[in-house]
Design a protein around this motif. Sequence first.
Motif, short mmCIF file in Angstrom:
data_model
loop_
_atom_site.label_atom_id
_atom_site.label_comp_id
_atom_site.label_asym_id
_atom_site.label_seq_id
_atom_site.Cartn_x
_atom_site.Cartn_y
_atom_site.Cartn_z
N ALA A 1 4.45 -26.09 -46.96
CA ALA A 1 4.48 -25.60 -45.87
C ALA A 1 5.32 -26.82 -45.04
CB ALA A 1 3.16 -25.54 -45.13
N ASP A 2 6.31 -27.14 -46.28
CA ASP A 2 6.65 -27.83 -46.17
C ASP A 2 8.42 -27.73 -44.40
OD1 ASP A 2 6.33 -29.64 -47.35
OD2 ASP A 2 8.15 -28.95 -48.77
N ASP A 3 8.33 -26.08 -43.97
CA ASP A 3 9.11 -25.50 -42.92
C ASP A 3 8.63 -25.80 -41.68
OD1 ASP A 3 6.79 -23.74 -43.85
OD2 ASP A 3 8.33 -22.40 -42.79
N LEU A 4 7.47 -25.86 -42.00
CA LEU A 4 5.99 -26.05 -40.84
C LEU A 4 6.00 -27.12 -40.25
CD1 LEU A 4 3.15 -23.07 -41.62
CD2 LEU A 4 4.78 -22.89 -39.91
N VAL A 5 6.30 -27.89 -41.71
CA VAL A 5 6.63 -30.08 -41.24
C VAL A 5 7.68 -29.81 -40.24
CG1 VAL A 5 6.69 -32.26 -42.11
CG2 VAL A 5 4.58 -29.56 -42.97
N ASP A 6 8.22 -29.04 -40.97
CA ASP A 6 10.01 -29.97 -40.07
C ASP A 6 9.78 -28.86 -38.80
OD1 ASP A 6 10.84 -30.44 -42.36
OD2 ASP A 6 11.97 -28.87 -43.70
N GLU A 7 9.37 -28.51 -38.92
CA GLU A 7 9.34 -27.43 -37.12
C GLU A 7 8.28 -28.12 -36.28
OE1 GLU A 7 9.10 -23.16 -35.00
OE2 GLU A 7 9.38 -23.23 -37.78
N GLY A 8 7.19 -29.43 -36.88
CA GLY A 8 6.49 -30.19 -35.78
C GLY A 8 5.03 -28.60 -35.56
N LEU A 9 4.79 -28.25 -36.46
CA LEU A 9 3.40 -27.60 -36.23
C LEU A 9 2.91 -27.65 -37.47
CD1 LEU A 9 4.53 -23.84 -36.41
CD2 LEU A 9 4.33 -25.12 -34.45
N VAL A 10 2.50 -28.63 -38.16
CA VAL A 10 2.34 -29.04 -39.31
C VAL A 10 2.56 -30.50 -39.80
CG1 VAL A 10 1.18 -28.74 -41.41
CG2 VAL A 10 1.90 -26.84 -40.49
N VAL A 11 1.49 -31.43 -40.56
CA VAL A 11 1.79 -32.30 -40.72
C VAL A 11 1.17 -32.28 -42.30
CG1 VAL A 11 0.27 -34.82 -40.88
CG2 VAL A 11 1.06 -33.73 -38.59
N GLU A 12 1.86 -33.34 -43.12
CA GLU A 12 1.49 -33.18 -44.48
C GLU A 12 0.73 -34.39 -44.78
OE1 GLU A 12 3.08 -33.93 -49.07
OE2 GLU A 12 4.25 -33.44 -47.46
N SER A 13 -0.63 -35.57 -45.02
CA SER A 13 -0.68 -36.55 -45.20
C SER A 13 -2.26 -36.67 -45.88
CB SER A 13 -1.70 -37.09 -43.89
OG SER A 13 -2.21 -38.30 -43.73
N ASP A 14 -1.87 -37.46 -47.01
CA ASP A 14 -2.61 -38.13 -48.17
C ASP A 14 -3.19 -36.17 -48.71
OD1 ASP A 14 -3.96 -40.12 -49.11
OD2 ASP A 14 -5.67 -39.34 -48.68
#
Length: 296
Positions: free
Chosen positions: A244-257
């Motif tokens: 979901a890296d594209d959604l992270v780049d778009e500010g909809l999703v966070v990647e953590s831990d």
Amino acid sequence: MKFKTEALTRLVEADDPVESVWSALWGIWSPASSSVSEHYDRESQMVQYERLLLDVYQEFYSGVLPDRCVNDASLDIPEDGAFVVMDAMSVREAGLFVEFLTSEGYDPSVSYSFSTVPSETTPYRDRVGYSDIKREYKTGTVKSDDPSLDGDEDIVWCRFPDALLENIQEGKTKLSSIEEMYEKTERTFARIIEQLDAEQIVVGSDHGYVRLDAGNTFPVTEPQKNRLQKAFSGRFVSVAEANADDLVDEGLVVESDGYYMPIGRYTWPARGKYSTFTHGGLSLPECITPRISFTQ
């Protein structure tokens, strides 16, 4: 407009942004309304504040909040006291609990702690080392509204309100309303307090929840909805199981831990029966949890 101005001013002036955010959340939900129904109607103000925070301080979700959830989640048993976990208790219920305790003659104080990521029970228990804590301290579990405790428990884990929230379904016959959920939770909480012999009691939560019923979500475009549906079956997914890296780049999703989690109130339609009261993502009511302390 006054609410927005005051919230932004506190955020800019705060040494710790979490302190400012908690102050805003507690200001929304305390003091409690005169009726449970009116109290839960404050959700629209909660949505307004969370949307404002995301618009002006996206870094709070991408950096500050996940960092605190990973590093600061805790379960601290007071000396000569007891810790009561009300599973999924959010800042909403905390405002009502404080009102109840005050009416019973207690003088509660309120602070905050954190869920972990994802904001669910099992990850929280793993994060705080609950299996080791259980070996050291006497623990009681409450699964009904008629608990039977010995009174000398160090930890009491109550399945309410989470077990009751799970019964409220969108588009199906409601087994209970959120007002009925709280009233049953309060009765159970009162019985727990009555049975505990501890002088000092701390009431906390493993995580809160987010409301995804009508009017309480952040809108997404059709392409975004399709991508979210493809990546997620719930409020989180392991990075080993999705990209979901594209959604992270778009500010909809966070990647953590090692997990992807939707930010705030972003959601998407799901087929079949699903709960509109859910958790596992990265929103304020899911991740910033209340702590209530009082002396018997």
